[in-house]
Design an enzyme around this catalytic site. Structure first.
Site, PDB file in Angstrom:
ATOM      1  N   HIS A 517      26.602  -4.376 -35.252  1.00  8.74           N
ATOM      2  CA  HIS A 517      25.458  -2.741 -34.992  1.00  8.74           C
ATOM      3  C   HIS A 517      24.301  -3.608 -33.992  1.00  8.74           C
ATOM      4  CE1 HIS A 517      28.527   0.000 -37.780  1.00  8.74           C
ATOM      5  NE2 HIS A 517      27.553   0.518 -36.907  1.00  8.74           N
ATOM      6  N   ASN A 518      24.774  -4.332 -33.057  1.00 11.13           N
ATOM      7  CA  ASN A 518      23.645  -5.470 -32.248  1.00 11.13           C
ATOM      8  C   ASN A 518      23.586  -4.356 -30.958  1.00 11.13           C
ATOM      9  OD1 ASN A 518      25.731  -6.015 -30.986  1.00 11.13           O
ATOM     10  ND2 ASN A 518      25.720  -7.693 -32.587  1.00 11.13           N
ATOM     11  N   SER A 519      22.543  -4.914 -29.812  1.00 14.48           N
ATOM     12  CA  SER A 519      22.393  -4.695 -29.016  1.00 14.48           C
ATOM     13  C   SER A 519      23.697  -4.721 -27.814  1.00 14.48           C
ATOM     14  CB  SER A 519      21.277  -4.746 -27.977  1.00 14.48           C
ATOM     15  OG  SER A 519      21.711  -6.868 -28.215  1.00 14.48           O
ATOM     16  N   ASP A 558      22.523   3.715 -31.902  1.00 10.54           N
ATOM     17  CA  ASP A 558      22.831   2.979 -33.479  1.00 10.54           C
ATOM     18  C   ASP A 558      21.605   1.803 -33.301  1.00 10.54           C
ATOM     19  OD1 ASP A 558      24.647   3.528 -34.764  1.00 10.54           O
ATOM     20  OD2 ASP A 558      25.563   2.076 -33.595  1.00 10.54           O
ATOM     21  N   GLN A 735      43.044  -2.531 -39.930  1.00  9.45           N
ATOM     22  CA  GLN A 735      43.112  -1.573 -38.266  1.00  9.45           C
ATOM     23  C   GLN A 735      44.032  -0.859 -37.714  1.00  9.45           C
ATOM     24  OE1 GLN A 735      40.622  -2.716 -35.815  1.00  9.45           O
ATOM     25  NE2 GLN A 735      39.335  -3.410 -37.987  1.00  9.45           N
TER      26      GLN A 735
END
Length: 787
Positions: A517-519, A558, A735
């Site tokens: 959860h980053n840019s 986010d 998954q």
């Protein structure tokens, strides 16, 4: 055939019933007592507490020698706080283990002979049980002894718990009326945390909790009692090991709060019984003034129970004709003519919600249906009244622990914790505008970045290459290109430099330390959203405001994500979980922070020049889309989209040669569903990307979940997703579970609307890859030969 009786309860204490053709004399008089519920013409009364304590027959306080001898016989431990043996006898009483906490909890059966007694509360005669007291002391000392022997003298049953865990277990087993917690020292356990954990249980509503605090020294001001009250304590007791002082305190509590709680429960039992009674009931005073008037009427009468207060002049004339009520269906079998009252109707509402209308229609049909149909409709109503209408029920963990853990972690707000641990994540330092580089235009983008962005309209665009060449700042550059293509600056009437400053501020508030959860994830979701907006049917269903809202929502969806799930934050008691009441914690934070960052400085306020009404509409659309990414309502959003968009669209296409009919234009409700579905698919599109990108995203999200599990174990928090243990987890299996449970149905529905053959082919290929790894019992991301 005899007449059905009506039940009359006099305030003087007599409950009597009579036939409608009798005189005023009671036909039967019945007493109400505690214990097993006793049927009384449909009236059940049961209470579960004691009211008064029998006079103590114990002698005075035990002498010191007697106490020492009792300690020795009980084996209750020395100053080290060692536990008592499982069962020992002293003065005719025993200490033994309570529940499974054998080493931490001891129980006293007092030497005072205690027997159940009948007590009166108003007109009721109830059977009382002895008061039960729980002492929570980590170590035995003179204070715990004082309360122990005070309970013995008062005739109470007493338990002693040594740890918070055994205390909670013992309380849930016995439901003590009084709890005494040692608040003098914090090194053994946190007394306020123990109190909060007990208050979090249902039985504690009627429990009095007493805090034993240290005597204040002369040079210290007496501490406030407010922290104790806020923690859930009712009273404070200054440390005093005198048995008489402890005895007096317990007796005052018993005659005050405990007795009041007992009376309330007893009265509540009566009213509960009256509420469930199917007979006509009148409760009157001694001179026949009606206090409560309850009538079970036929549902077709459309009448409700109302309180009355008037004097009967002629009881026979004005009493309810129970015979006429009960005999309306006497000509046919009673079951086949059973009438169901429409309890769900809200008579005072002029505007009803759709689900309320549905329930009312079912209720109306139920009233005239045979019993088999009515019972089936009952089950339908039970389902409709739940708040989880769209969430399928999982099987047991033994069937598929990966799916259970993954779904449970993503779709719940976590378990309630019993510790005082708190988790406050470290935010990135918000970058001030004075430290930002001067805004440049899209034409000033470095050549290596510009070359990659030439392919940004393709679904196979490699976001990780952009991440590398921009030094983990892909959101600014991709945002400038995408927003320029959709004319966002023109729509918002803002300059490109303002847009760039805004993108810089938003990207600075993504955590580059997060594995997933980053840019880069935000840029990936922005790319997918822009790709979907380019599809003909999507473009034909939305207007430009919807497009701009979707692009902004994807960019900020986010922001400031801590790399932990909502369940983790709720379990850890984080500031955000408290702020947002454990509901959509992160999603609410993302939207709130995005608008705060935007409007606090004019240099990056992309909304500063738009009309106020447009701003409000745009803001609501952004908020709605970001909140739609919360997984607890995943199935609700998907099912609404299928029922409101896919099915009508299929019907339209069957009768038309055009395959791009706009179904959203002029239908705001449909536009909302389309935008929600679009950002949801963009947010979790990883399994539909090319295989190399899919594998990279799978590794990143797994690493973030592994880190969360590590921290949960380190802090002693509930482990939300136990299968995500880095030492044992099978990434292919996780998954497969995610695709089966969340992705397949959602993208089938989205593909039916937006027509996405390339994505669906990638999804099929990737699923086959994960199945191959799983069949080979491989826990890594790639085949052994590829590794």
């Amino acid at each position: 055939m005899g007449c059905a009786p009506s039940i009359h309860v006099s305030q003087s204490g007599v409950i009597y019933c009579r036939d409608s053709d009798e005189s005023n004399s009671p036909r039967q008089t019945t007493s109400v007592s505690q214990g097993p519920a006793v049927p009384l013409h449909g009236l059940f009364v049961q209470t579960d507490a004691a009211d008064a304590i029998p006079p103590s027959r114990a002698s005075g306080p035990p002498s010191a020698a007697r106490v020492r001898r009792a300690r020795g016989e009980l084996g209750s431990g020395s100053s080290s706080g060692s536990a008592a043996p499982a069962a020992t006898t002293c003065r005719g009483r025993r200490r033994h283990c309570c529940s499974s906490a054998e080493a931490e909890t001891q129980t006293s059966y007092t030497s005072v002979k205690v027997s159940s007694a009948e007590v009166r509360i108003g007109p009721m005669r109830l059977t009382q049980d002895p008061i039960q007291v729980l002492l929570i002391f980590a170590k035995e000392d003179s204070q715990s002894d004082g309360f122990w022997w005070a309970c013995d003298r008062a005739g109470y049953r007493c338990n002693i718990a040594r740890t918070p865990e055994s205390a909670l277990e013992c309380f849930l087993d016995k439901h003590h009326e009084i709890i005494v917690i040692d608040h003098r020292q914090s090194r053994n356990f946190d007394a306020e945390a123990v109190c909060r954990s007990i208050r979090a249980t249902n039985p504690s509503e009627h429990t009095v909790i007493l805090a034993v605090v240290s005597q204040a020294s002369d040079d210290h001001e007496e501490a406030s009692v407010l922290p104790l009250l806020h923690a859930g304590f009712n009273r404070r007791f200054m440390e005093n090991s005198s048995i008489i002082a402890c005895y007096n305190e317990l007796i005052q509590i018993e005659h005050g709060e405990v007795r009041s709680q007992f009376k309330l429960r007893a009265c509540n039992s009566v009213f509960t019984a009256l509420d469930h009674c199917h007979e006509a009931i009148e409760i009157t005073s001694d001179d026949h003034v009606i206090q409560i008037h309850k009538v079970h009427r036929d549902s077709g009468d459309n009448s409700q129970t109302e309180p009355h207060s008037f004097r009967y002049k002629n009881r026979r004339k004005e009493s309810i004709d129970v015979k006429s009520i009960s005999s309306r269906s006497s000509d046919a079998p009673s079951l086949q003519n059973r009438r169901y009252p429409s309890m769900a109707r809200i008579h005072s509402m002029t505007i009803e919600a759709p689900i309320t209308k549905v329930i009312n229609i079912i209720n109306a049909a139920q009233e005239n249906s045979p019993v088999t149909v009515a019972e089936a409709l009952d089950r339908v109503l039970e389902i409709l009244r739940t708040t989880e209408l769209y969430s399928p029920q999982l099987g047991t963990k033994e069937e598929d622990p990966h799916t259970s853990d993954l779904v449970g972690g993503l779709m719940t707000d976590g378990l309630r914790r019993l510790s005082g641990n708190e988790y406050v994540f470290t935010k990135n330092v918000h970058q001030s505008h004075s430290h930002l580089a001067m805004p440049i235009t899209i034409n000033d983008v470095p050549p290596c970045v510009a070359q990659l962005l030439d392919n940004e309209e393709s679904w196979d665009f490699n976001i990780f290459e952009l991440e590398a060449v921009t030094h983990k700042r892909p959101l600014v550059y991709l945002g400038l290109k995408v927003f320029s293509r959709f004319g966002v600056c023109e729509f918002l009437n803002c300059s490109e430099s303002t847009l760039r400053a805004w993108l810089q501020v938003i990207e600075a508030n993504y955590h580059s330390s997060n594995a997933y959860h980053n840019s880069t994830h935000a840029a990936d979701v922005l790319h997918a959203t822009a790709f979907f907006l380019g599809k003909e049917r999507v473009k034909g269903s939305l207007d430009q405001l919807d497009e701009v809202a979707a692009l902004i929502a994807a960019t900020v969806h986010d922001v400031d994500h801590p790399g932990r799930t909502n369940s983790f934050l709720c379990n850890a008691g984080s500031e955000l979980a408290v702020l947002y009441n454990d509901t959509a914690v992160l999603e609410s934070h993302h939207t709130a922070l995005a608008f705060q960052l935007t409007v606090k400085d004019t240099k990056c306020n992309i909304f500063k020049n738009i009309d106020r009404n447009h701003y409000r509409t745009l803001r609501q659309a952004i908020i709605d889309m970001v909140l739609a990414t919360e997984m607890t309502k995943h199935f609700e959003h998907v099912n609404k989209f299928v029922n409101s968009i896919n099915k009508p669209l299929a019907a339209e296409i069957e009768g038309s040669d055009c395959e791009c009919n706009p179904i959203g234009k002029n239908f705001p409700e449909n536009q909302i569903l389309i935008k929600r579905m679009m950002i949801k698919c963009a947010d979790v599109a990883n399994p539909c990307r090319p295989l190399d990108l899919c594998i990279e995203w799978a590794g990143r999200i797994s690493e973030e979940y592994f880190a969360q599990t590590d921290e949960e174990k380190r802090q002693g928090l509930p482990v939300v997703m136990p299968v995500f243990d880095r030492n044992t987890c099978s990434i292919p299996k996780s998954q497969i579970s995610f695709i089966d449970y969340f992705i397949t149905d959602m993208f089938d529905a989205w593909d039916a609307f937006a027509h996405l053959p390339a994505l669906m082919q990638h999804l099929a290929d990737n699923y086959k890859h994960w199945k191959t790894l799983d069949d080979l019992k491989c826990k890594s991301l790639r085949l052994p030969s590829e590794s």
